[in-house]
Design an enzyme around this catalytic site. Structure first.
Site: not given
Ligand code: IVH
Length: 703
Positions: A126, A128, A130, A237, A324, A418, A421, A436, A442
């Protein structure tokens, strides 16, 4: 590494990680990139494994970062985070183990294989997302609660705000369980983020560093009506396996989608590492075309029975891992290097670059950190360099492209004196930076300290870089205490100053005498004492004399004050010049005791949310303080819940139009002051042309 050195490094890492975690989760104003943060966390994990005698249960390696409602944070908005009710999570909200290497994803898969010992399983890959994590509870198909992650054990109850997010249904459809929890992320799409920051800048409010901070700041607003206008979206998610009856994670999410919940469709079931890699490769590029921010992908073991077998560590599930993406990079030419001297005397090399686009902004300058970093990069003027956004705002140079090096590329020489000065620079063994040492002579340091003192988050005095330059050059004010001796006559003798500007400056100086102790402490500019530490110290010690008398041991006892900060505080108060400054500032009437916010002046504005717009006789920050001190709330956008718009000169036309449409009264500064008990009515604010060009309220910025 020797035991002693390891202990020092461990303390240092914990301090840095705690401070940055607070900036990230509480202040919504990170100053370090996620990548650097993760690297430091990994270094700490390694050291704790190697020296278990120094491991501690409260180490950041064992704790989930906390966003729990905290004393007003740096990037907090007015009307933000004022006491949400905290509630326990039914199942802890954990974080995810993360990595930047495919190799570690392979190790994750191998560990799962071994632990599951031949039981077949698949992976759910999936995005991630942000944003900021949210936990929703539905009972009988109705949304009944929404909690932030908080410290993982308990979170802030933001149900009223979450009800205003359009994509989150209040009522489910279809065949949903009687009661269940579902977790996900609240996001602010780029378009909404840009619009919000444009509005904040027009209103002279600090822009948010990135959409994630904007989303989490918005979720903590106290006025749900305002939340409705922030354009937040949600994607879900995770359903804690304990709360539902499904065989797999993907089935659970498909079902959630059928109940009307916003679940990401960009998931894919993968059978093996090769398919996981394909997914990663695809999204590394494709994510750049998504309308919201993602910072990696998450790989989860899909079968819930397998998840149960793998279980959890104290901090994260063993059945999931995050990969990441590295921050976006750009490549451009290094034109020259400046050496800047900060208020502490630290010399920072700053690169001047051929302008280049990076994550939506044009970058012209980037930090090179210190001499070691320059040597490590083996950088030359004329090189093509890679630039990355560090704490999302200040870009940094991460590497060079040796293939493009021109034959005549000059090797830069880090100055030994520096640049301002001429004093020979010094370097303490443990420090990466050259300093410095000419603290009292200064010019850059003296001006830097003054600028810090007057800045908005410190004393909020109406003076910018040019004004401070004038004060310095003419010798009128070189220390903070000198400012309070300035007379109108002296100010009028300066070039470009007129009557009204001098008055406004003196008014802001007068108003600064009401600034609470914690901000005065921050304004003093003690090394390592940022806004948060200043607050903690003010609360702990209560007044400056008790703080000045504190021993190293007493300072170390204060939560989150580490060795380095404690030493810096002791050294600061040992200096007689600093003691003298404090005495002069005390005599001028500054507050050196009492923690917390301004005392309440009255409750005439109780229950009223007031939006301000335009320029006033005092700064906008002070105007908001005044509203709060009289029991009101300062809102940032006009809505049905707004009591009235407090309009100064040049109010925003958009806000005025909205007031007219909604029938919300517009009140002038004079009328407003007349509502308040016992306060003199202020004169009309100065027209802009009457201000000396230097008297702006902007803080100095490097970039
Ligand atoms: S699963 C038990 N799925 O990333 C953990 N988290 O760095 C269940 N996050 O705390 C989380 N996308 O806030 C999960 N597809 C995704 C996610 C996701 C973003 C975040 C979430 C988590 C943090 C961890």
């Amino acid at each position: 590494m020797e035991e002693k050195a390891a202990k020092i490094r461990i303390d240092e890492l914990r301090e840095t990680l705690r401070e940055n975690s607070r900036r990230y989760y509480v202040d919504n104003a990170p100053t370090m990139s996620d990548y650097d943060f993760d690297q430091l966390m990994h270094e700490l994990e390694r050291l704790e494994a190697e020296f278990p005698q120094f491991d501690a249960p409260d180490s950041p390696t064992h704790r989930v970062g906390s966003d729990l409602d905290a004393p007003v944070g740096a990037n907090a908005e007015s009307g933000a985070r004022q006491g949400f009710v905290q509630r326990a999570h039914r199942y802890p909200m954990l974080s995810l183990g993360n990595t930047y290497s495919i190799g570690e994803i392979e190790e994750f898969a191998a560990r799962a294989d071994k632990a599951l010992d031949g039981i077949p399983f698949t992976y759910s890959c999936e995005l991630k997302f942000d944003g900021t994590a949210i936990c929703l509870t539905y009972r009988d198909g109705k949304l009944v609660q929404a909690l932030t992650r908080g410290d993982g054990v308990q979170g802030d109850d933001v149900t009223d705000n979450v009800r205003r997010i359009a994509s989150i249904p209040q009522q489910l459809k279809g065949d949903f369980p009687k009661e269940f929890e579902i977790r996900g992320e609240i996001l602010m799409p780029y378009a909404a983020f840009d619009a919000l920051n444009r509005e904040r800048e027009a209103q002279e409010e600090a822009p948010f560093a990135n959409p994630r901070n904007a989303a989490s700041g918005s979720l903590k607003l106290t006025d749900p009506e305002e939340v409705a206008h922030r354009g937040l979206i949600c994607t879900l998610y995770h359903i804690p396996a304990e709360s539902i009856q499904f065989d797999s994670h993907s089935q659970a999410l498909d079902a959630a989608a059928s109940w009307g919940l916003p679940v990401s469709t960009d998931r894919r079931l993968c059978a093996d590492i090769a398919q996981i890699k394909e997914y990663i490769d695809h999204w590394d590029t494709a994510r750049k075309f998504l309308p919201y921010a993602t910072d990696g992908i998450v790989v989860k073991i899909n079968e819930l029975a397998c998840q149960r077998m793998l279980g959890y560590t104290a901090k994260s599930p063993r059945w999931a891992v995050a990969y990441k993406f590295k921050a976006e990079e750009a490549c451009t030419e290094l034109l020259s290097i400046d050496y800047q001297v900060g208020r502490t005397g630290a010399v920072t090399p700053v690169a001047n670059l051929a302008p280049v686009q990076l994550s939506g902004t044009v970058v012209k300058r980037a930090t090179l950190n210190n001499a070691d970093q320059m040597a490590l990069l083996d950088i030359r003027v004329g090189d093509w360099v890679f630039v990355e956004k560090g704490g999302e705002i200040i870009p940094k140079i991460t590497g060079i492209d040796p293939a493009h090096r021109p034959a005549d590329a000059a090797q830069p020489v880090f100055p030994d004196k520096c640049p301002d000065c001429g004093t020979p620079l010094v370097k303490a063994e443990a420090e990466a930076k050259w300093f410095c040492p000419n603290q009292d002579g200064c010019p850059m340091q003296i001006k830097g300290r003054l600028l810090h003192f007057v800045s908005r988050k410190a004393m909020d005095i109406l003076a910018g870089e040019m004004t401070v330059d004038q004060f310095y050059e003419t010798g009128l004010a070189r220390t903070p205490a000198d400012l309070y001796d300035l007379t109108k006559y002296q100010l009028l003798s300066l070039e470009g100053w007129q009557d009204r500007a001098a008055e406004r400056f003196l008014e802001s100086l007068e108003a600064s005498k009401q600034v609470p102790f914690e901000r005065v402490l921050y304004a003093l500019g003690i090394r390592y004492v940022g806004e948060t530490t200043a607050k903690v110290l003010a609360r702990h010690f209560g007044d400056i004399d008790t703080l000045a008398a504190a021993t190293l041991d007493q300072l170390r006892e204060v939560a989150d004050v580490g060795e380095i900060t404690a030493r810096a505080i002791v050294a600061y108060f040992e200096n007689p010049a600093h003691r003298e400054q404090i005495e002069r500032l005390r005599a001028a009437g500054l507050r050196f005791d009492g923690a917390g916010q301004d005392a309440a002046l009255s409750d005439v504005l109780a229950g009223k949310t007031i939006v301000i717009s335009g320029n006033f006789s005092i700064s906008r920050e002070r105007m908001k303080d005044l509203i709060v001190a009289h029991g009101g709330k300062a809102g940032s956008s006009v809505s049905g819940a707004t009591a009235f718009l407090l309009a100064g000169t040049k109010p925003g036309p958009e806000k005025l139009r909205k007031c007219e449409k909604l029938g919300i009264p517009v009140v002038s500064e004079g009328e407003f002051r007349a509502m308040l008990p016992d306060l003199p009515e202020a004169g009309a604010p100065a027209p802009e042309s009457a201000q000396p060009s230097g008297a702006n309220i902007e803080e100095p910025t490097l970039f």
